[in-house]
Scaffold this motif. Sequence first.
Motif: not given
Length: 279
Positions: A147-155
Motif C-alpha cells: 500500500v503506497d503511503l507517504p513516508p511521513w504519513s504516520f506522523l
Amino acid sequence: MSDFALRRGFTVGQYLICLRGIMWREALRFVHQRERFVSALVRPLVWLFIFAAGFRQILGVSIIPPYDTYVLYEVYVTPGLIAMIQLFNGMQSSLSMVYDREMGNMRMLLVSPFPRWFLLVSKLLASTAVSILQVAAFLLVATLWGVDLPPWSFLTVLPALVLCGLMLGALGMLLSSLIKQLENFAGVMNFVIFPMFFASSALYPLWLLQQSSPVVYYVCRLNPFTYGVELIRFTLYGKLDVTALIVVVAVTVVFMAGAILAYDPSRGLLVRRGGGGPA
C-alpha cells in the motif's frame, strides 16, 4: 499546582499518578489479551488482503481530494480500515467496562476520591493509546503489503488518530452505560458497528453513492464515522478536512458529556434504570 487541583485536595502530580495507573492497567490488560490484538488486525487485513485484492481490477478511485492522482482500491480503503480498528477498539473498551461492572472491579475505580469525569477521561485516553498501537501495527503490515503511503504519513495522521480514538472510545463508553448485562453486548455491538462502518465512506466514495442511492448518501453524510474516516484520509497525506475536524471534535464532546452524565451516581442512566449506580 493548579487552583482546580487545590480545590479538589489533589496536586497535579497526584492526578498524573492516577492517570498513569489507569493507563498502565489498560496496557497490562492489552498485553495479556493477545487474542484482542490479533482480532483487531484480522478484520482489516482480511479486507486488505482479500477484498481489496479482488476489487483492484474493477474498483479504482479517480482523482478526488486528497489524492493527486488515480489510486488503487487498497489505497483508498486503508483509511477506512484504520478507522475500523479504532471503532472495534472503542467497542471492546465498552465491553471491558461492562465486564468490570459485573465483576465489581469498576466499583473500586468509581469510588475513588478523584472526580468521576477525570476517571472516565483517563480510561478513554488509555483506550485511545491502545487503538493507536493497533493502527501502527496495521500500517506496518499494509506498507509491507504494498500500500503506497507517504513516508511521513504516520506522523501527520497521529493527531487524527487521537481525535478519532477519543470519539469512538467515548461512543463505546456511552454504550457501556446502557448495557446492564454482558450477554446483551453482542447485539448492541452489531447494531452499532456494522451500520456505522458500512454506511460511511470507508469502502466507497460518497459521490458514487450519491449517483446510485441518494438516501444512503445522506445517511452516510449524517454518520459521524464518515467524518472520522475522512479526517484520517486527509491527514495521511498531510492535508486537513476542516469540516471533518469540526464534526469529530463536536461529536466527541457530545459523546463524552453523555458518558459522564450517564455514569454520574446521582442522575446517571444506570440509576434511573434501577441499576443501583454505575458500579
